[in-house]
Write an enzyme that holds these catalytic residues in place. Structure first.
Site, mmCIF file in Angstrom:
data_model
loop_
_atom_site.group_PDB
_atom_site.id
_atom_site.type_symbol
_atom_site.label_atom_id
_atom_site.label_comp_id
_atom_site.label_asym_id
_atom_site.label_seq_id
_atom_site.Cartn_x
_atom_site.Cartn_y
_atom_site.Cartn_z
ATOM 1 N N GLY A 117 3.016 -55.515 53.002
ATOM 2 C CA GLY A 117 2.508 -56.649 53.773
ATOM 3 C C GLY A 117 2.681 -57.989 53.074
ATOM 4 O O GLY A 117 2.724 -59.033 53.726
ATOM 5 N N THR A 130 6.324 -59.278 54.160
ATOM 6 C CA THR A 130 6.801 -59.415 55.555
ATOM 7 C C THR A 130 7.092 -60.883 55.883
ATOM 8 O O THR A 130 8.017 -61.173 56.633
ATOM 9 C CB THR A 130 5.810 -58.827 56.584
ATOM 10 O OG1 THR A 130 4.529 -59.416 56.372
ATOM 11 C CG2 THR A 130 5.707 -57.323 56.479
ATOM 12 N N PRO A 159 10.701 -56.038 56.483
ATOM 13 C CA PRO A 159 9.723 -55.305 57.294
ATOM 14 C C PRO A 159 8.808 -54.445 56.439
ATOM 15 O O PRO A 159 9.217 -53.975 55.370
ATOM 16 C CB PRO A 159 10.589 -54.417 58.196
ATOM 17 C CG PRO A 159 11.906 -54.309 57.508
ATOM 18 C CD PRO A 159 12.081 -55.553 56.683
ATOM 19 N N ASP A 160 7.559 -54.231 56.909
ATOM 20 C CA ASP A 160 6.719 -53.250 56.214
ATOM 21 C C ASP A 160 7.035 -51.866 56.782
ATOM 22 O O ASP A 160 8.047 -51.689 57.473
ATOM 23 C CB ASP A 160 5.223 -53.630 56.283
ATOM 24 C CG ASP A 160 4.645 -53.542 57.682
ATOM 25 O OD1 ASP A 160 5.364 -53.102 58.605
ATOM 26 O OD2 ASP A 160 3.464 -53.914 57.867
ATOM 27 N N PHE A 161 6.204 -50.888 56.505
ATOM 28 C CA PHE A 161 6.521 -49.523 56.928
ATOM 29 C C PHE A 161 5.810 -49.135 58.212
ATOM 30 O O PHE A 161 6.397 -48.544 59.107
ATOM 31 C CB PHE A 161 6.161 -48.524 55.812
ATOM 32 C CG PHE A 161 7.005 -48.719 54.595
ATOM 33 C CD1 PHE A 161 8.225 -48.071 54.468
ATOM 34 C CD2 PHE A 161 6.611 -49.584 53.584
ATOM 35 C CE1 PHE A 161 9.026 -48.273 53.364
ATOM 36 C CE2 PHE A 161 7.397 -49.796 52.470
ATOM 37 C CZ PHE A 161 8.611 -49.148 52.355
ATOM 38 N N ARG A 162 4.531 -49.484 58.322
ATOM 39 C CA ARG A 162 3.711 -48.887 59.374
ATOM 40 C C ARG A 162 3.255 -49.840 60.461
ATOM 41 O O ARG A 162 2.488 -49.432 61.327
ATOM 42 C CB ARG A 162 2.495 -48.195 58.746
ATOM 43 C CG ARG A 162 2.889 -47.009 57.918
ATOM 44 C CD ARG A 162 1.752 -46.344 57.180
ATOM 45 N NE ARG A 162 2.288 -45.304 56.306
ATOM 46 C CZ ARG A 162 2.902 -45.523 55.142
ATOM 47 N NH1 ARG A 162 3.036 -46.751 54.686
ATOM 48 N NH2 ARG A 162 3.384 -44.517 54.440
ATOM 49 N N ASN A 170 5.934 -52.136 46.111
ATOM 50 C CA ASN A 170 7.178 -52.666 46.662
ATOM 51 C C ASN A 170 8.338 -52.517 45.681
ATOM 52 O O ASN A 170 8.142 -52.550 44.471
ATOM 53 C CB ASN A 170 7.006 -54.144 47.028
ATOM 54 C CG ASN A 170 5.890 -54.339 48.044
ATOM 55 O OD1 ASN A 170 5.482 -53.382 48.695
ATOM 56 N ND2 ASN A 170 5.393 -55.549 48.166
ATOM 57 N N ASP A 202 11.109 -54.543 46.246
ATOM 58 C CA ASP A 202 11.956 -55.699 46.578
ATOM 59 C C ASP A 202 12.121 -56.670 45.411
ATOM 60 O O ASP A 202 12.862 -57.653 45.515
ATOM 61 C CB ASP A 202 11.403 -56.438 47.814
ATOM 62 C CG ASP A 202 9.937 -56.850 47.664
ATOM 63 O OD1 ASP A 202 9.514 -57.175 46.533
ATOM 64 O OD2 ASP A 202 9.220 -56.854 48.679
ATOM 65 N N HIS A 240 6.004 -47.481 42.741
ATOM 66 C CA HIS A 240 6.941 -46.648 43.492
ATOM 67 C C HIS A 240 8.374 -46.847 43.011
ATOM 68 O O HIS A 240 9.330 -46.704 43.772
ATOM 69 C CB HIS A 240 6.797 -46.914 44.999
ATOM 70 C CG HIS A 240 5.490 -46.403 45.538
ATOM 71 N ND1 HIS A 240 5.049 -46.636 46.817
ATOM 72 C CD2 HIS A 240 4.520 -45.647 44.955
ATOM 73 C CE1 HIS A 240 3.857 -46.058 46.987
ATOM 74 N NE2 HIS A 240 3.520 -45.454 45.868
ATOM 75 N N SER A 242 -1.490 -50.717 53.564
ATOM 76 C CA SER A 242 -2.315 -49.875 54.437
ATOM 77 C C SER A 242 -3.143 -48.896 53.608
ATOM 78 O O SER A 242 -3.959 -48.168 54.154
ATOM 79 C CB SER A 242 -1.429 -49.104 55.421
ATOM 80 O OG SER A 242 -0.535 -48.271 54.712
HETATM 81 P P1 OAD Z 1 2.432 -50.298 55.117
HETATM 82 O O1 OAD Z 1 3.480 -50.703 56.097
HETATM 83 O O2 OAD Z 1 1.895 -48.926 55.210
HETATM 84 O O3 OAD Z 1 1.177 -51.291 55.220
HETATM 85 C C1 OAD Z 1 1.327 -52.676 55.258
HETATM 86 C C2 OAD Z 1 -0.050 -53.275 55.551
HETATM 87 O O4 OAD Z 1 0.077 -54.679 55.475
HETATM 88 C C3 OAD Z 1 -0.576 -52.948 56.940
HETATM 89 O O5 OAD Z 1 -1.973 -52.741 56.864
HETATM 90 C C4 OAD Z 1 -0.244 -54.216 57.750
HETATM 91 O O6 OAD Z 1 -1.154 -54.446 58.801
HETATM 92 C C5 OAD Z 1 -0.394 -55.274 56.685
HETATM 93 N N1 OAD Z 1 0.457 -56.460 56.871
HETATM 94 C C6 OAD Z 1 1.755 -56.523 57.207
HETATM 95 N N2 OAD Z 1 2.210 -57.789 57.187
HETATM 96 C C7 OAD Z 1 1.133 -58.554 56.828
HETATM 97 C C8 OAD Z 1 0.952 -59.953 56.600
HETATM 98 N N3 OAD Z 1 1.943 -60.834 56.712
HETATM 99 N N4 OAD Z 1 -0.286 -60.363 56.252
HETATM 100 C C9 OAD Z 1 -1.326 -59.480 56.109
HETATM 101 N N5 OAD Z 1 -1.196 -58.166 56.275
HETATM 102 C C10 OAD Z 1 0.016 -57.698 56.634
HETATM 103 O O7 OAD Z 1 3.031 -50.611 53.664
HETATM 104 P P2 OAD Z 1 2.500 -50.060 52.256
HETATM 105 O O8 OAD Z 1 1.030 -49.927 52.244
HETATM 106 O O9 OAD Z 1 3.144 -50.880 51.214
HETATM 107 O O10 OAD Z 1 6.700 -45.682 50.023
HETATM 108 O O11 OAD Z 1 3.140 -48.613 52.246
HETATM 109 C C11 OAD Z 1 2.974 -47.790 51.124
HETATM 110 C C12 OAD Z 1 4.187 -46.917 50.876
HETATM 111 O O12 OAD Z 1 4.506 -46.211 52.060
HETATM 112 C C13 OAD Z 1 5.444 -47.677 50.544
HETATM 113 O O13 OAD Z 1 5.540 -47.983 49.185
HETATM 114 C C14 OAD Z 1 6.524 -46.743 50.978
HETATM 115 C C15 OAD Z 1 5.920 -46.228 52.260
HETATM 116 O O14 OAD Z 1 6.341 -45.007 52.683
HETATM 117 C C16 OAD Z 1 7.936 -45.181 49.890
HETATM 118 O O15 OAD Z 1 8.880 -45.583 50.485
HETATM 119 C C17 OAD Z 1 8.090 -44.103 48.905
#
Ligand code: OAD
Ligand code: ZN
Length: 349
Positions: free
Chosen positions: A81, A84, A89-92, A163, A165, A182, A258
């Site tokens: 997050g 982004t 892009p994020d993941f979820r 991350n 990146d 990671h 997340s």
């Molecule tokens: P997620 O995509 O799971 O979560 C991102 C979080 O950030 C979510 O709660 C979004 O709502 C929030 N978000 C996105 N953009 C935002 C913004 N501009 N401001 C505030 N909040 C925002 O990503 P991670 O938690 O990083 O692992 O995911 C964890 C791991 O899952 C990653 O490292 C990756 C993935 O599978 C691997 O690839 C091995």
């Protein structure tokens, strides 16, 4: 369920037979379970009533605490997050997240793209995605520069990032302040356990951009960047640093994640019981669904909450708000402006 399958991000077997080699009589499963329960529930010892460190359990309370001398060692945990706003892009996230946009790869499930067993059979989807989201063309965000300010103000003990990146380093944080939980794209290895030949970033980049699945020059097995896939163990530095850092953490800040992947998410429970925890995110996260197994997690909504505070919104806005309240607002804006123009100039050359 996604969360359950993701908990295998590290080897589930923390202690293999030969590593343990214990001569003591084996403990029964019930003994182990009981110990686990007692430690999670913090029963069985004379646990004191938690101390409330914040004068008010809200944003202002966090700001006053951060500004005080009592708050020296801040740990920050971040996820996708925070990047982004840089265009990654994020993941979820439901529409824009990587997992919602993988239909073209015909995966058995979206996370298979980062699962080590799937990768061994079919590495191609990962490399196609890696080309799309390859680090290099993005700029750090306001949030990344806020972290740099925390460091410059000598408040940052460590940044734990999920991350890959590398924007934290581009933002000017020294490598010893950043734990790449990671892994990293910087190095790659042959996946053949008997070979494990090391490859450089330049070598890997060339393969990715020529649409080749990189294969080892020694044994022809696949070469994979050293980012941690589901089913792989996290880097040793993650465990070693966490053990040293968390006991002395005065404030834990969690941004843009997340908190759904273990063991990273579980770190929130490693901070001492009195340590305040501050979340900046678009949505509320970190409230444990399995408190006995995974730890209690963040407690914003508990009647007895004495330390958890959330700022709901964009990471950049939350960090700017925090900087403003601390009197660092203009400094942060100038840092972002100067650094972005420096990066632009460098990239034009
Ligand atoms: P997620 O995509 O799971 O979560 C991102 C979080 O950030 C979510 O709660 C979004 O709502 C929030 N978000 C996105 N953009 C935002 C913004 N501009 N401001 C505030 N909040 C925002 O990503 P991670 O938690 O990083 O692992 O995911 C964890 C791991 O899952 C990653 O490292 C990756 C993935 O599978 C691997 O690839 C091995
Ligand atoms: Zn090899």
């Amino acid at each position: 369920m996604a969360e359950a399958s993701e908990s295998v991000l590290t080897k589930t077997d923390e202690c293999s037979d030969d590593e343990c080699g214990s001569t003591e009589s084996p403990r029964s499963v019930m003994d182990v379970l009981q110990e686990l329960l007692l430690s999670k529930l913090r029963l069985g010892d004379s646990e004191e009533k938690p101390i409330q460190v914040l004068d008010e359990v809200n944003f202002d309370g966090v700001v006053r605490y951060m500004a005080s001398d009592k708050c020296k060692n801040i740990i920050v945990m971040v996820g996708a997050g925070i990047s982004t706003c840089a265009g990654i892009p994020d993941f979820r996230s439901p529409d824009s997240g990587i997992y919602a946009n993988l239909q073209k790869y015909n995966l058995p499930n979206p996370m298979a793209i980062f699962e080590i067993n799937y990768f061994k059979e079919n590495p191609s989807p990962f490399f196609q995605l890696a080309k799309e989201i390859y680090p290099g063309k993005y700029k750090p965000t306001v949030c990344h520069y806020f972290l740099r300010l925390l460091y410059e103000k000598k408040k940052l003990l460590r940044l734990y990032t999920q991350n890959v990146d590398t924007l934290e380093i581009l933002a000017g944080l020294p490598a010893d302040k950043v734990v790449d939980a990671h892994g990293t794209f910087h190095t790659s290895h042959c996946i053949n356990p008997a070979c494990r030949k090391l490859y450089t970033l330049d070598w890997m980049r060339e393969k990715i951009f020529s649409d080749e699945v990189p294969s080892c020059t020694e044994c022809q097995d696949t070469v994979k960047p050293d980012i941690v896939f589901f089913g792989e163990r996290l880097p040793e530095r993650f465990f070693v640093s966490a053990e040293e850092d968390f006991p002395i953490c005065d404030l834990l800040i969690i941004i843009g994640t997340s908190l759904s992947v273990q063991p990273f998410a579980g770190l929130v429970d490693n901070a001492p019981a009195k340590t305040p925890r501050f979340l900046i995110n678009k949505e509320k996260v970190g409230q444990s669904m399995y408190p006995i197994v995974l730890g209690p997690g963040l407690q914003f909504d508990s009647e007895t909450n004495y330390r958890d505070v959330m700022w709901e919104g964009l990471c950049d806005d939350g960090c700017q708000a925090l900087a403003d309240a601390l009197g660092w607002g203009e400094e942060l804006k100038k840092l972002v402006e100067d650094e972005h123009s420096r990066i632009d100039q460098e990239r034009q050359q």
